[in-house]
Each structure stands twice: as C-alpha cells, then as structure tokens.
Enzyme design. Sequence first.
Site, mmCIF file in Angstrom:
data_model
loop_
_atom_site.group_PDB
_atom_site.id
_atom_site.type_symbol
_atom_site.label_atom_id
_atom_site.label_comp_id
_atom_site.label_asym_id
_atom_site.label_seq_id
_atom_site.Cartn_x
_atom_site.Cartn_y
_atom_site.Cartn_z
ATOM 1 C CE LYS A 66 -7.804 -2.512 3.742
ATOM 2 N NZ LYS A 66 -6.908 -2.967 2.686
HETATM 3 C C1 LIG Z 1 -2.179 -1.076 6.955
HETATM 4 C C2 LIG Z 1 -2.484 -0.410 5.655
HETATM 5 N N1 LIG Z 1 -2.290 0.900 5.538
HETATM 6 C C3 LIG Z 1 -2.553 1.561 4.399
HETATM 7 C C4 LIG Z 1 -3.045 0.901 3.298
HETATM 8 C C5 LIG Z 1 -3.300 1.658 2.046
HETATM 9 O O1 LIG Z 1 -4.645 1.572 1.677
HETATM 10 P P1 LIG Z 1 -5.110 1.960 0.216
HETATM 11 O O2 LIG Z 1 -4.905 0.780 -0.659
HETATM 12 O O3 LIG Z 1 -6.561 2.304 0.371
HETATM 13 O O4 LIG Z 1 -4.305 3.111 -0.205
HETATM 14 C C6 LIG Z 1 -3.271 -0.468 3.368
HETATM 15 C C7 LIG Z 1 -3.796 -1.185 2.218
HETATM 16 O O5 LIG Z 1 -4.363 -2.221 2.288
HETATM 17 C C8 LIG Z 1 -2.986 -1.152 4.572
HETATM 18 O O6 LIG Z 1 -3.158 -2.459 4.674
#
Ligand SMILES: Cc1ncc(COP(=O)(O)O)c(C=O)c1O
Length: 392
Positions: free
Chosen positions: A194
């Site tokens: 990110k």
């Molecule tokens: C659309 C979306 N939602 C939720 C998440 C979950 O994020 P995290 O890895 O910070 O839990 C991601 C992860 O990349 C994502 O792409």
Amino acid sequence: MSDHGERWRPWRDRPLVFGAPTIGAAERDEVIACLESGWLGTGPRVAELERRLGAYLDAPTALAVSSCSAALHLALVVLDLPPGSEVITSSMTFCATANAIVHAGCVPVFADCDPHTFNIDVADVRRKITPRTRAILPVHFAGRPCDVAALGSLAREHGLALVEDAAHALEATVDGRHCGTFGDFGCFSFYVTKSVTTGDGGLLVARDPGLADRLRRLTLHGMTADAWQRSADDGFAHYEVVEPGFKYNLTDFAAALGLHQLEGVDERWQRRLAVWRRYEEELAGLPLRLPAPAAEGTRHALHLFTCLVDDSRTSVARDDVLEGLRALRIGTGVHYRAVHLHPWYRRHHGERTGTLPNAEWVSARTFSLPLSAAMSDGDVADVARALRLIFA
Ligand SMILES: Cc1ncc(COP(=O)(O)O)c(C=O)c1O
C-alpha cells in the site's frame, strides 16, 4: 518451468517486485528511535499516526489497527447486527472483505461489478436488498472511488449501514472529500504493497465519535486500559474486561514505519501517475483493456494498474500472461478471482458460476502490473517489453 525457450529468457538481473514500498531515511530513523526508546507496543507513536492520518483524511475519529481486515471486522461488530444479517458486498474484491462479514456472524450477499471500473454495480446492490439486509460494504477498487453518492442514498433509503472498504483508496477523493469518510465506517490498509505501509496495519475511521472508546477497547480484548495507560505517570490503573474483544491493536514499532510516509504521499502519488501514463502509452497497441479513466470530480488513488486480456484480439490466455511475466521476472497480481467462486463460498453459500456475469468475466481475464513510486522509467519499459514478447 516454462518451455518457451529464448523468448522467455529474463534479462533483468533482479525481479521487479510487485508493489515495492518506498522507505526513506526518516522512516528508518523513526524505527530505530522506537527500538531505542524501549517501548515497542501501542503508545505515543500510534497516537501520533492516528492524529496525522485523521488530519489527512479530515476524519476526527481515526483508530489505528493491525490490518484492514481487522478494521472491517470491527466495523461490522460494533454495528451489533443480528446474527444472519445480510451484508451486500462486491465479489470483485480481496477475500478479506467477505471473510469479515462471515466473522461478524453475517451473510455476505455478492453484487456484480461494473465491467469497466470493476466497482460494485449499484443497480445490482438495489436488486439484492431484502428484509434481512443490514449493511452495504462497497470497495473502492484499485483506488477508484465507487459511486458513494448513489450508495449513500440507497443506504439511507433502506436504513442500512454503509461500510467502505478503502484498503486501496487512501488518496482517493470525490469532490475533494476522502473516500472512507462517506459511510458510517471507512477501512484502510497499510499492508506492504500500500502507498502508506506499516508492514501490516490498518485504520478504522468512524463517523460517530461516540463509538471511539468502544472501538478502542475492542482492539485490545475489551480491556478498559492498555499497557501504556496502565503505566502512566498518574498512578497504576487496573484494567477490566467489559466485553470480549480482539487483538487488533497496532504497535508503536509498526507505527514508526508509517509515521513519516504521509509527508511524501502526494509526491509518490504523482510518481505513480507518471508510471500510469507511461503504461498507457507503451501498452496502447497490445491486446489489452487498460484501466478506464477516473470519473470527473474524483481522484483515483492509483493503487493497482489492472488490465484485462482482450481475448477478441489474442489467443494468449491470462494465465499464460502471468506465467510469461513470472518467467521474465516481472511481479504480477490477480485482482481478483471473484470471491463468490472460491470453494468455501460455493460450499457454504451455494454460490455458483453464472450468477455474477461481469465479476466472472473480469475474474477470468484480469491481471495487475507492478505499480509503485519506487519504479523507474526503465522498469516500465521492461514490463512493456515483456508484454510485447508474450503477445508476439
Ligand atoms: C480490497 C481489500 N480489502 C481488504 C484488504 C485487507 O487488508 P489487510 O491486508 O490490511 O488486512 C485488502 C488487502 O489488500 C484489500 O485489497
């Protein structure tokens, strides 16, 4: 192993990492200062990160958590939805979005996506509302704002909560207002790929400031005081557990990595925009559908450069493209294989092929190219060269 011989011989001396972070001296110094401070757990650096992110997003209630997955789960938990409540979400998303709904004791109901933007199709959301629907959970796909105005009025019309999955969308805005601040909750990710990263981490933004204390307690087992508060100067405080919470707090060690990244967030966005434009130029003649332009009045966060293989112009299949890029040492991703078609959702929710035609069509053709502010023009040229070889 690929059997494509010379054509697939990599020329790069090192792989092009998908979503490589940009970590500078300020980040390194802050992490070392944190290590030397003797305090690695949740404390002043997390508080400062929350303050800076809240200011950036113009979101007064911003809570740092261990991941966006945690933020999504917490948002749904504090809504106190009756077990079995339906939450409408996109199938064109990462599994974390739908899994959070399941973990909150609710039922994910998948809506189709728009075939050009891959964002949730608001008309299909409307069709899927039933008396059991309690919330809508759209995703700002790849950092492209979804139709927050239409989703907001649909939610209001039916008395539904709106939880925005803004994992890709830190820099995204609609009419100057940040995505993630339109709904009841906004959930952001600071995973390694990110644009702001804490290694793993996330942010939960809540519209109702009255929820802040409960949310904070739920990030740490439902305890009334965390370790930093318990060791405060004004006397030792015992904690009490007022409801069973989770282990979703962010640590100061992780926050130290993210603390200075907001300073360069717009500069890095500009660099990704330059990479984006170069891709558009270099890939123009290839049998690909490139990302649609951002809608007027919106700012696309440019998190993913997601293409579709145009099978009306090539017989090369998407998985051959992935294999070719891998062989040529170019990192890729698939965003996404439609969630409703994964085995668990088929088995437990009776999902089947043919129900969400756009999501399934995208799912079979999509792949994402490396996109990061750390990329050079030479890196972009390497990706374009690799794709020309693959489609030759
Ligand atoms: C659309 C979306 N939602 C939720 C998440 C979950 O994020 P995290 O890895 O910070 O839990 C991601 C992860 O990349 C994502 O792409």
